[in-house]
Design a protein around this motif. Structure first.
Motif, PDB file in Angstrom:
ATOM      1  N   LEU A 155      14.672   1.814  -1.240  1.00 26.86           N
ATOM      2  CA  LEU A 155      14.118   2.596  -2.442  1.00 26.86           C
ATOM      3  C   LEU A 155      13.150   1.751  -3.228  1.00 26.86           C
ATOM      4  CD1 LEU A 155      15.167   5.395  -3.827  1.00 26.86           C
ATOM      5  CD2 LEU A 155      16.371   3.740  -5.374  1.00 26.86           C
ATOM      6  N   ILE A 156      13.303   0.612  -3.281  1.00 24.58           N
ATOM      7  CA  ILE A 156      12.242  -0.345  -4.169  1.00 24.58           C
ATOM      8  C   ILE A 156      10.931  -0.549  -3.192  1.00 24.58           C
ATOM      9  CG2 ILE A 156      11.844  -2.628  -4.749  1.00 24.58           C
ATOM     10  CD1 ILE A 156      14.661  -2.510  -5.701  1.00 24.58           C
ATOM     11  N   LEU A 157      11.078  -0.792  -1.792  1.00 23.73           N
ATOM     12  CA  LEU A 157      10.108  -1.146  -1.066  1.00 23.73           C
ATOM     13  C   LEU A 157       9.387   0.087  -0.481  1.00 23.73           C
ATOM     14  CD1 LEU A 157      11.467  -4.055   0.947  1.00 23.73           C
ATOM     15  CD2 LEU A 157      10.028  -4.231  -0.601  1.00 23.73           C
ATOM     16  N   LEU A 158       9.932   1.140  -0.472  1.00 22.93           N
ATOM     17  CA  LEU A 158       8.986   2.366  -0.048  1.00 22.93           C
ATOM     18  C   LEU A 158       8.015   2.669  -1.004  1.00 22.93           C
ATOM     19  CD1 LEU A 158       8.676   4.518   2.307  1.00 22.93           C
ATOM     20  CD2 LEU A 158      10.341   5.817   1.061  1.00 22.93           C
ATOM     21  N   PRO A 159       8.198   2.797  -2.147  1.00 21.88           N
ATOM     22  CA  PRO A 159       7.054   2.894  -3.045  1.00 21.88           C
ATOM     23  C   PRO A 159       5.949   1.854  -3.159  1.00 21.88           C
ATOM     24  CG  PRO A 159       9.126   3.454  -4.190  1.00 21.88           C
ATOM     25  CD  PRO A 159       9.480   2.885  -3.127  1.00 21.88           C
ATOM     26  N   ILE A 160       6.446   0.779  -2.966  1.00 24.47           N
ATOM     27  CA  ILE A 160       5.458  -0.516  -3.038  1.00 24.47           C
ATOM     28  C   ILE A 160       4.648  -0.303  -1.853  1.00 24.47           C
ATOM     29  CG2 ILE A 160       5.399  -3.003  -2.597  1.00 24.47           C
ATOM     30  CD1 ILE A 160       7.761  -3.199  -4.694  1.00 24.47           C
ATOM     31  N   ALA A 161       5.082  -0.099  -0.628  1.00 28.30           N
ATOM     32  CA  ALA A 161       4.392   0.095   0.532  1.00 28.30           C
ATOM     33  C   ALA A 161       3.411   1.333   0.530  1.00 28.30           C
ATOM     34  CB  ALA A 161       5.368   0.436   1.657  1.00 28.30           C
ATOM     35  N   ILE A 162       3.728   2.380  -0.262  1.00 28.47           N
ATOM     36  CA  ILE A 162       2.829   3.594  -0.374  1.00 28.47           C
ATOM     37  C   ILE A 162       1.674   3.222  -1.232  1.00 28.47           C
ATOM     38  CG2 ILE A 162       2.787   5.700  -1.472  1.00 28.47           C
ATOM     39  CD1 ILE A 162       5.580   6.261  -0.536  1.00 28.47           C
ATOM     40  N   VAL A 163       2.057   2.310  -2.274  1.00 32.39           N
ATOM     41  CA  VAL A 163       0.793   1.853  -3.290  1.00 32.39           C
ATOM     42  C   VAL A 163       0.161   0.913  -2.504  1.00 32.39           C
ATOM     43  CG1 VAL A 163       0.559   0.386  -5.378  1.00 32.39           C
ATOM     44  CG2 VAL A 163       2.471   2.408  -5.350  1.00 32.39           C
TER      45      VAL A 163
END
Length: 117
Positions: free
Chosen positions: A8-16
């Motif tokens: 949940l935390i790393l997925l948005p960071i990876a997308i950014v």
């Protein structure tokens, strides 16, 4: 549960990060010569996202080294306490073995030595 929270935390960071890399593909000139405007002594074109990622990686390494160096006193203290603990355990074991089983001190009987097999 922890795996889900990491995702949940790393997925948005990876997308950014991917969006940053796609949006900043244009090359920029990296120069290490601050005095020459026209033809710097050492310069190289590279994508802006690569420059940003390299700067972040260097920051992580420098921060990790600084943190490791700052914790030197703590590591030294922990090693000293470990040596003292080993010495005291050995002394306690030696004292347990020197007292005969069933000996009394005052009014209470000492417990029998515990064998550690």
């Amino acid at each position: 549960m922890i795996r889900f929270l990491k995702g949940l935390i790393l997925l948005p960071i990876a997308i950014v990060v991917v969006l940053l890399a796609v949006a900043n593909r244009q090359p920029v000139m990296l120069s290490f010569d601050p005095f020459s405007n026209g033809t710097p002594a050492f310069s190289m074109p590279m994508p802006l996202y690569a420059l940003i990622f390299a700067a972040v990686a260097v920051g992580i390494v420098v921060g990790g080294v600084g943190s490791w160096l700052g914790q030197g006193d703590t590591r030294r203290d922990r090693r000293a306490k470990g040596r003292e603990l080993a010495r005291l355990r050995g002394e306690a074991e030696r004292l347990r073995q020197s007292v005969p089983t069933g000996a009394t001190v005052g009014r209470t009987a000492l417990p029998a030595p515990v064998s550690r097999a």
